[in-house]
Design a protein around this motif. Structure first.
Motif, short mmCIF file in Angstrom:
data_model
loop_
_atom_site.label_atom_id
_atom_site.label_comp_id
_atom_site.label_asym_id
_atom_site.label_seq_id
_atom_site.Cartn_x
_atom_site.Cartn_y
_atom_site.Cartn_z
N GLY A 144 44.15 -30.23 -5.90
CA GLY A 144 43.12 -30.73 -6.81
C GLY A 144 43.74 -31.42 -8.01
N GLY A 145 42.91 -32.16 -8.75
CA GLY A 145 43.40 -32.95 -9.87
C GLY A 145 43.50 -34.40 -9.46
N PRO A 146 43.62 -35.31 -10.42
CA PRO A 146 43.60 -36.75 -10.12
C PRO A 146 44.76 -37.23 -9.27
CG PRO A 146 44.21 -36.37 -12.42
CD PRO A 146 43.74 -35.06 -11.87
N TYR A 147 45.85 -36.45 -9.18
CA TYR A 147 47.02 -36.88 -8.41
C TYR A 147 47.22 -36.07 -7.14
CZ TYR A 147 48.17 -39.81 -12.37
OH TYR A 147 48.12 -40.76 -13.35
N GLY A 148 46.24 -35.22 -6.79
CA GLY A 148 46.31 -34.50 -5.52
C GLY A 148 46.64 -33.03 -5.63
N LYS A 149 47.67 -32.69 -6.43
CA LYS A 149 48.07 -31.29 -6.60
C LYS A 149 48.31 -31.00 -8.08
CE LYS A 149 50.47 -30.94 -2.10
NZ LYS A 149 49.66 -29.89 -1.46
N THR A 150 48.06 -29.76 -8.48
CA THR A 150 48.30 -29.32 -9.85
C THR A 150 49.34 -28.21 -9.82
OG1 THR A 150 46.08 -29.92 -10.61
CG2 THR A 150 47.26 -28.27 -11.90
N PHE A 151 50.37 -28.34 -10.68
CA PHE A 151 51.51 -27.42 -10.70
C PHE A 151 51.59 -26.69 -12.03
CE2 PHE A 151 52.34 -30.94 -7.92
CZ PHE A 151 53.01 -30.41 -6.82
N MET A 187 55.52 -11.74 -9.05
CA MET A 187 54.24 -12.01 -8.39
C MET A 187 53.04 -11.74 -9.30
SD MET A 187 54.69 -13.50 -5.57
CE MET A 187 53.01 -13.45 -4.93
N ASP A 188 53.17 -10.82 -10.25
CA ASP A 188 52.08 -10.61 -11.21
C ASP A 188 51.90 -11.86 -12.07
OD1 ASP A 188 51.46 -8.03 -10.37
OD2 ASP A 188 52.92 -7.11 -11.71
N LEU A 189 53.04 -12.47 -12.43
CA LEU A 189 52.98 -13.70 -13.22
C LEU A 189 52.48 -14.87 -12.37
CD1 LEU A 189 53.58 -14.77 -16.08
CD2 LEU A 189 55.89 -15.34 -15.29
N VAL A 190 52.80 -14.84 -11.07
CA VAL A 190 52.31 -15.89 -10.17
C VAL A 190 50.78 -15.91 -10.17
CG1 VAL A 190 52.11 -16.57 -7.73
CG2 VAL A 190 54.34 -15.94 -8.67
N LYS A 191 50.17 -14.73 -10.18
CA LYS A 191 48.70 -14.65 -10.20
C LYS A 191 48.15 -15.32 -11.46
CE LYS A 191 48.70 -10.29 -7.61
NZ LYS A 191 48.43 -8.84 -7.66
N VAL A 192 48.84 -15.14 -12.58
CA VAL A 192 48.40 -15.78 -13.84
C VAL A 192 48.54 -17.29 -13.73
CG1 VAL A 192 48.76 -15.89 -16.33
CG2 VAL A 192 49.13 -13.73 -15.12
N ALA A 193 49.68 -17.75 -13.19
CA ALA A 193 49.91 -19.19 -13.05
C ALA A 193 48.86 -19.83 -12.13
CB ALA A 193 51.32 -19.45 -12.51
N ARG A 194 48.49 -19.12 -11.08
CA ARG A 194 47.48 -19.66 -10.16
C ARG A 194 46.11 -19.77 -10.83
NH1 ARG A 194 49.14 -16.07 -4.82
NH2 ARG A 194 50.84 -17.43 -4.07
N VAL A 195 45.78 -18.77 -11.63
CA VAL A 195 44.51 -18.82 -12.37
C VAL A 195 44.51 -20.01 -13.32
CG1 VAL A 195 43.05 -17.62 -14.05
CG2 VAL A 195 44.05 -16.35 -12.16
N LYS A 196 45.64 -20.24 -14.00
CA LYS A 196 45.74 -21.36 -14.94
C LYS A 196 45.61 -22.69 -14.20
CE LYS A 196 46.71 -23.78 -18.66
NZ LYS A 196 47.93 -23.53 -19.43
N ALA A 197 46.29 -22.83 -13.06
CA ALA A 197 46.23 -24.08 -12.29
C ALA A 197 44.80 -24.34 -11.80
CB ALA A 197 47.20 -24.02 -11.12
N GLN A 198 44.16 -23.30 -11.28
CA GLN A 198 42.80 -23.47 -10.78
C GLN A 198 41.83 -23.75 -11.90
OE1 GLN A 198 41.92 -23.47 -7.36
NE2 GLN A 198 40.18 -24.43 -8.37
#
Length: 360
Positions: free
Chosen positions: A346-353, A261-272
């Protein structure tokens, strides 16, 4: 410290059904050729049409005419029997637009495919369905190595197994077993050779097994029957993608990922960050490479990797990852132990992963 870090090319998933090409309000009397270095909405229109027609080698729909745009234009010109200049002149533009329009509708002399008509949602087995038909489906999935139980109830594990089968057989990912999917599963199960049940030879835990190919089973049985509890802090989309990723691993005998979950927070920051700043790259203008970003956020690792995608749905993004050898290798890498998955609207295709993998 050996980090054994490899960067993987980014995916921008194709999604023709949601790509919208704007039509000009008034016809122009002249056409300005588009070429390398130019930018603007006209360039974006060309990029979207190329993307929809699968001329998408390293193509980014970003309004900027780059060398990758040139490469894809040349590929289209070659197929259209035009001079391969990499410049979109009036003739190239008109042919590209016609090819795009033709791809959106069946040919005039093409008869509707009546064979697919019976396979509608009303007759398909789906979440909540029960009965012998569901039990037969589950038994066939079990014979093919999917992790389900023949309860006669179409539960989440059955849905994920059906989705994985559809993904591997290049079918539309619905998670529902229509007649086409049922027939394909039944056929493969029937062709499956019967094997006596044998326990795998014990493996010395001190000797790591390195796969020659990431999609081949390693240490059969190490991941079978192992389910990882999903943290409550994950969103529904994130949980779905974790399930799909771990189904891919356990079906090949690999251990499922633990969610960090600590890494999940990093991934979410990157996606946003990608959504907010309108870029699509492993390298963030804010945080640098994914590995620099992990270190900045206090994540310790010996090896790490990142997958990114933009797409309409979790299922479509997962298919894109599994259809790309580099991204698939990250998902099935036996060295990585922990995963973080972020899904941001968000992003041109609706979602960013964003998928991040680490070995501690």
């Amino acid at each position: 410290m050996n980090r054994n870090i490899t960067k993987i090319a980014a995916i921008l998933s194709l999604s023709v059904s949601i790509t919208v090409i704007g039509q000009p309000a008034f016809a122009k009397t002249s056409f300005t050729p588009l070429k390398s270095g130019m930018k603007g909405p006209k360039v974006q229109e060309v990029e979207k049409m190329l993307d929809a027609l699968h001329y998408d080698y390293r193509l980014k729909v970003d309004k900027l005419y780059t060398k990758d745009t040139v490469y894809n234009v040349k590929r289209f010109q070659k197929k259209a029997k035009l001079k391969q200049t990499g410049i979109v002149d009036k003739k190239t533009y008109d042919k590209l637009k016609k090819a795009y329009a033709d791809s959106k509708q069946p040919a005039a002399n093409e008869k509707p495919d009546t064979n697919t008509k019976p396979a509608d949602n009303s007759s398909a087995l789906k979440l909540g369905s029960t009965g012998d038909a569901v039990r037969n489906l589950q038994q066939n999935l079990i014979s093919l190595g999917y992790k389900v139980t023949a309860t006669g109830k179409y539960d989440e594990s059955t849905r994920y197994a059906v989705m994985l089968f559809q993904s591997r057989n290049k079918m539309k990912l619905t998670g529902e077993a229509d007649s086409k999917t049922l027939d394909a599963i039944k056929k493969q199960a029937k062709e499956q050779p019967s094997k006596p049940e044998t326990k795998p030879d014990p493996v010395n835990p001190s000797t790591p097994v390195t796969p020659s190919k990431p999609d081949q089973p390693q240490n059969p049985g190490t991941g079978q029957g192992t389910e990882v509890p999903l943290p409550s802090g994950l969103t529904a989309d994130e949980k779905e993608m974790v399930q799909l990723v771990n189904q891919e691993r356990t079906s090949r005998g690999l251990k499922p990922y633990q969610v960090d979950m600590d890494l999940v927070k990093v991934a979410r920051v990157k996606a946003q960050d990608m959504v907010s700043k309108g870029y699509f790259s492993h390298t963030s203008p804010t945080y640098g490479s994914p590995f620099q970003m992990m270190q900045t956020f206090g994540i310790n690792f010996r090896a790490a990797a990142e997958n990114i995608a933009q797409n309409r749905t979790v299922a479509s993004a997962h298919t894109s990852f599994m259809n790309s050898s580099g991204h698939k290798a990250n998902i099935l890498n036996p060295s990585y132990e922990y995963v973080a998955i972020a899904v941001v609207d968000g992003g041109p295709y609706g979602k960013t992963f964003v998928q991040m993998f680490i070995q501690k």
